[in-house]
Design an enzyme around this catalytic site. Structure first.
Site, PDB file in Angstrom:
ATOM      1  N   LYS A 129       1.105  -0.941  -0.056  1.00  0.00           N
ATOM      2  CA  LYS A 129      -0.134   0.535   0.184  1.00  0.00           C
ATOM      3  C   LYS A 129       1.317   1.356   0.202  1.00  0.00           C
ATOM      4  O   LYS A 129       1.697   1.661   0.455  1.00  0.00           O
ATOM      5  CB  LYS A 129      -0.752  -0.177   1.088  1.00  0.00           C
ATOM      6  CG  LYS A 129      -1.744   0.523   1.032  1.00  0.00           C
ATOM      7  CD  LYS A 129      -3.713   0.476   0.578  1.00  0.00           C
ATOM      8  CE  LYS A 129      -3.972   0.700  -0.014  1.00  0.00           C
ATOM      9  NZ  LYS A 129      -5.404   0.791  -0.374  1.00  0.00           N
ATOM     10  N   ASP A 169      -7.240   4.374  -4.540  1.00  0.00           N
ATOM     11  CA  ASP A 169      -7.564   4.440  -2.798  1.00  0.00           C
ATOM     12  C   ASP A 169      -8.289   5.652  -3.276  1.00  0.00           C
ATOM     13  O   ASP A 169      -8.252   6.078  -3.843  1.00  0.00           O
ATOM     14  CB  ASP A 169      -6.350   4.161  -1.933  1.00  0.00           C
ATOM     15  CG  ASP A 169      -7.154   2.951  -0.563  1.00  0.00           C
ATOM     16  OD1 ASP A 169      -7.906   2.090  -0.362  1.00  0.00           O
ATOM     17  OD2 ASP A 169      -7.506   4.014   0.027  1.00  0.00           O
TER      18      ASP A 169
HETATM   19  P1  NDP Z   1     -12.856   8.157  -2.741  1.00  0.00           P
HETATM   20  O1  NDP Z   1     -11.856   9.160  -2.261  1.00  0.00           O
HETATM   21  O2  NDP Z   1     -13.112   7.597  -3.801  1.00  0.00           O
HETATM   22  O3  NDP Z   1     -13.911   8.367  -1.145  1.00  0.00           O
HETATM   23  C1  NDP Z   1     -13.998   8.318  -0.088  1.00  0.00           C
HETATM   24  C2  NDP Z   1     -15.613   8.468   0.519  1.00  0.00           C
HETATM   25  O4  NDP Z   1     -15.046   8.878   1.707  1.00  0.00           O
HETATM   26  C3  NDP Z   1     -15.333  10.551   0.446  1.00  0.00           C
HETATM   27  O5  NDP Z   1     -17.080  10.231   0.336  1.00  0.00           O
HETATM   28  C4  NDP Z   1     -14.740  10.805   1.270  1.00  0.00           C
HETATM   29  O6  NDP Z   1     -15.449  12.122   1.841  1.00  0.00           O
HETATM   30  C5  NDP Z   1     -15.345   9.859   2.226  1.00  0.00           C
HETATM   31  N1  NDP Z   1     -13.692   9.896   3.011  1.00  0.00           N
HETATM   32  C6  NDP Z   1     -12.912   9.969   2.962  1.00  0.00           C
HETATM   33  N2  NDP Z   1     -11.800   9.768   4.724  1.00  0.00           N
HETATM   34  C7  NDP Z   1     -13.022  10.279   5.035  1.00  0.00           C
HETATM   35  C8  NDP Z   1     -12.910  10.909   6.505  1.00  0.00           C
HETATM   36  N3  NDP Z   1     -12.264  10.724   7.339  1.00  0.00           N
HETATM   37  N4  NDP Z   1     -14.187  10.881   7.650  1.00  0.00           N
HETATM   38  C9  NDP Z   1     -15.560  10.806   6.773  1.00  0.00           C
HETATM   39  N5  NDP Z   1     -15.698  10.519   5.095  1.00  0.00           N
HETATM   40  C10 NDP Z   1     -13.969  10.673   4.504  1.00  0.00           C
HETATM   41  O7  NDP Z   1     -12.075   6.809  -2.118  1.00  0.00           O
HETATM   42  P2  NDP Z   1     -12.712   5.605  -2.146  1.00  0.00           P
HETATM   43  O8  NDP Z   1     -14.203   4.956  -2.387  1.00  0.00           O
HETATM   44  O9  NDP Z   1     -11.821   4.812  -3.238  1.00  0.00           O
HETATM   45  O10 NDP Z   1     -12.686   4.734  -0.840  1.00  0.00           O
HETATM   46  C11 NDP Z   1     -13.388   4.388   0.260  1.00  0.00           C
HETATM   47  C12 NDP Z   1     -12.964   3.112   1.335  1.00  0.00           C
HETATM   48  O11 NDP Z   1     -12.793   1.908   0.436  1.00  0.00           O
HETATM   49  C13 NDP Z   1     -11.591   2.921   1.579  1.00  0.00           C
HETATM   50  O12 NDP Z   1     -11.646   2.633   2.644  1.00  0.00           O
HETATM   51  C14 NDP Z   1     -10.416   2.476   0.889  1.00  0.00           C
HETATM   52  O13 NDP Z   1      -9.672   2.280   0.625  1.00  0.00           O
HETATM   53  C15 NDP Z   1     -11.393   1.532   1.096  1.00  0.00           C
HETATM   54  N6  NDP Z   1     -11.728   0.927  -1.073  1.00  0.00           N
HETATM   55  C16 NDP Z   1     -11.149   1.508  -2.077  1.00  0.00           C
HETATM   56  C17 NDP Z   1     -11.195   1.038  -3.057  1.00  0.00           C
HETATM   57  C18 NDP Z   1     -10.937   0.701  -4.701  1.00  0.00           C
HETATM   58  O14 NDP Z   1     -10.999   0.146  -5.231  1.00  0.00           O
HETATM   59  N7  NDP Z   1     -11.939   2.139  -4.586  1.00  0.00           N
HETATM   60  C19 NDP Z   1     -11.242  -1.452  -2.659  1.00  0.00           C
HETATM   61  C20 NDP Z   1     -10.850  -1.380  -1.961  1.00  0.00           C
HETATM   62  C21 NDP Z   1     -11.479  -0.400  -0.774  1.00  0.00           C
HETATM   63  P3  NDP Z   1     -14.776  13.581   1.678  1.00  0.00           P
HETATM   64  O15 NDP Z   1     -14.791  13.930   0.352  1.00  0.00           O
HETATM   65  O16 NDP Z   1     -15.646  14.278   2.608  1.00  0.00           O
HETATM   66  O17 NDP Z   1     -13.613  13.800   1.690  1.00  0.00           O
HETATM   67  O1  2IT Z   2      -8.091  -1.293  -0.903  1.00  0.00           O
HETATM   68  C1  2IT Z   2      -7.859  -2.422  -1.896  1.00  0.00           C
HETATM   69  O2  2IT Z   2      -7.995  -2.866  -2.130  1.00  0.00           O
HETATM   70  C2  2IT Z   2      -7.864  -1.265  -2.744  1.00  0.00           C
HETATM   71  N1  2IT Z   2      -7.697   0.350  -2.670  1.00  0.00           N
HETATM   72  C3  2IT Z   2      -7.255  -1.492  -4.653  1.00  0.00           C
HETATM   73  C4  2IT Z   2      -6.239  -2.025  -4.479  1.00  0.00           C
HETATM   74  C5  2IT Z   2      -5.577  -2.825  -6.256  1.00  0.00           C
HETATM   75  O3  2IT Z   2      -4.629  -2.917  -6.129  1.00  0.00           O
HETATM   76  O4  2IT Z   2      -6.998  -2.312  -6.563  1.00  0.00           O
END
Ligand code: NDP
Ligand code: 2IT
Length: 448
Positions: A129, A169
């Protein structure tokens, strides 16, 4: 989950001593340790060869300066990280996060979780990561580009399609991947598609990757409900966040007949009792990079609540899809009181350990992120497969592969929990199954 036996307790005390002031990393390790009592008893070679101690120590940790110049001509300095945690099953694989809360503890917890998540997918990918404490909010497109270029000017020497393959992420989507890939290509003079996943679909990205994490979490929810003789149709759903994972979790939950009534961002939460208008959310978040409060300005009957918790909104199914530790004990009690039947984690470690205990004690079906959100990284591995064969698959075929993978992960977690005497405990199932797959490979490769 159970009390650690004496040997695990000693190992845990030692990793605490070696990793002080890293609460998120310690939390993620403890959760895995708590699943391992009977595993260690059944597999004495793990203790003898110190495989758990080796797994807790990242293979490599890179921390670097990221200087860049903002639109006012001011020099800005951020910190970059890449933790290459474990490569027993394949090249390090995992996302890059840009958020002001990023520090070494956060990246280590995410990298540690990623090892087991990636193992559960059954794909040949190790765990890693990265990220930076850079805050993209309010930054211009040019500033984002200059930051990404500076970040990659250091990171390029550590990554590669057979070494370490980053993706997105929080705060990193196809736009940022594009800038980073462009700089990598420029410095190395190689068009190495497989060095990044989550690329734009017109230049090597996989169809369905954008949707994969959210869709995958809902496939997992469907399987979990099916195992209890239930289904998603007609259920009221609440999803936290409104980013990549949240948007496509909402979409799939709707396609399966759920009624999604709330989502959020870090400024507050939005409730639309008539069901969220997803096209509007996509425009606000994906096109305009706006705030979710805008929805309530446009739609009279919707409410935006700036203070309080989204988990106070009554629902059957809760999908935390924002960030770590966003659902605490109080929230869990509220969910239980409101009759919630399932909590499925789209985010990484969104429930605190106390919240998990409350949900499990109340017999709420609970799916940990490392199982339920594995669809994103699994589809990244499918993107690597397409890149390696210089091919691109249809959306339909790729989504079908994703669905099969999620059904399999559910089955593995379900069956492993049963085999280890804790039926229905997906935390035990996911941790044990992922851990054993990594241990097996590490054991075969000698002391490395
Ligand atoms: P994005 O940046 O697209 O969206 C994040 C969302 O969560 C936004 O709405 C943001 O609000 C909110 N958020 C982030 N930090 C905080 C915080 N500290 N407090 C409150 N709200 C918060 O990220 P993703 O959707 O890609 O990721 C979301 C989660 O999913 C994370 O935990 C990530 O690690 C996990 N994840 C992502 C994957 C991927 O493929 N993208 C795969 C597997 C897991 P704001 O805009 O106000 O910051
Ligand atoms: O937390 C996760 O699994 C991710 N942000 C996606 C990682 C990836 O390599 O697609």
């Amino acid at each position: 989950m159970s009390q650690l036996n004496e040997n695990l307790q000693l190992i845990y005390q030692d990793v605490l001593r070696r990793n002080p002031n890293e609460p998120e990393f310690q939390q993620a390790m403890l959760e895995v340790f708590e699943s391992l009592n009977s595993v260690m008893a059944k597999h004495p070679e793990i203790a003898k060869k110190k495989i758990l101690q080796r797994i807790c120590e990242p293979e490599r940790q890179i921390i670097f300066r990221v200087p860049w110049i903002d639109d006012q001509g001011e020099v800005q300095v951020n910190r970059g990280f890449r933790v290459e945690f474990n490569s027993a099953l394949g090249p390090y694989k995992g996302g890059i996060r840009f958020h002001p809360s990023v520090n070494l503890s956060v990246i280590k917890f995410l990298g540690f979780e990623q090892i087991f998540k990636n193992a559960l997918t059954g794909m040949p990918i190790g765990g890693g990561k990265g990220g930076s404490d850079f805050n993209p909010k309010g930054r211009s497109d040019n500033e984002i580009m200059r930051f990404c270029q500076s970040f990659m000017t250091e990171l390029y020497r550590h990554i590669g399609e057979h070494t370490d393959v980053p993706a997105g992420d929080i705060g990193v989507s196809a736009r940022e991947i594009g800038y980073m890939f462009g700089q990598y290509k420029r410095i190395t003079n190689r068009y190495e598609s497989g060095v990044f996943t989550g690329k734009g679909v017109t230049w090597g990205g996989s169809l369905a990757r954008k949707e994969a994490t959210g869709y995958g979490a809902v496939f997992f929810a469907r399987e979990m409900l099916k195992a209890r003789g239930d289904c998603l149709e007609g259920k009221t759903v609440v999803v936290s966040g409104s980013g990549n994972v949240a948007i496509y979790a909402i979409e799939k939950a709707m396609l399966f007949g759920g009624k999604v009534i709330a989502c959020s961002d870090s400024s507050g939460y939005l409730v639309d009792e008539q069901g969220l208008d997803l096209a509007r959310i996509k425009r606000i978040k994906e096109v305009e990079y706006g705030r979710i409060s805008q929805y309530a300005e446009e739609v009279k009957h919707a409410k935006f609540i700036a203070a309080g918790s989204i988990w106070s909104v009554p629902c059957d199914l809760a999908l935390p899809c924002a960030t770590q530790n966003e659902l605490n004990a109080k929230d869990a009690e509220q969910l239980v009181k409101n009759g919630c039947i399932a909590v499925v984690e789209g985010a990484n470690m969104p429930c605190t350990p106390e919240a998990v205990r409350i949900l499990q004690n109340a017999k709420v079906a609970y799916a940990p992120g490392k199982a339920a959100n594995a669809g994103g990284v699994a589809t990244s591995a499918l993107e690597m497969q397409q890149n390696a064969s210089r091919d691109s698959w249809s959306h339909e075929y790729t989504e079908q592969r994703l669905e099969e993978i999620m059904v399999n992960i559910h089955k593995t977690c379900f069956e492993t929990a049963e085999a280890y005497g804790c039926p229905g405990d997906y935390v035990m199932g996911a941790n044990i199954a992922g851990f054993l797959r990594v241990c097996n490979a590490m054991d075969a490769m000698g002391v490395i």
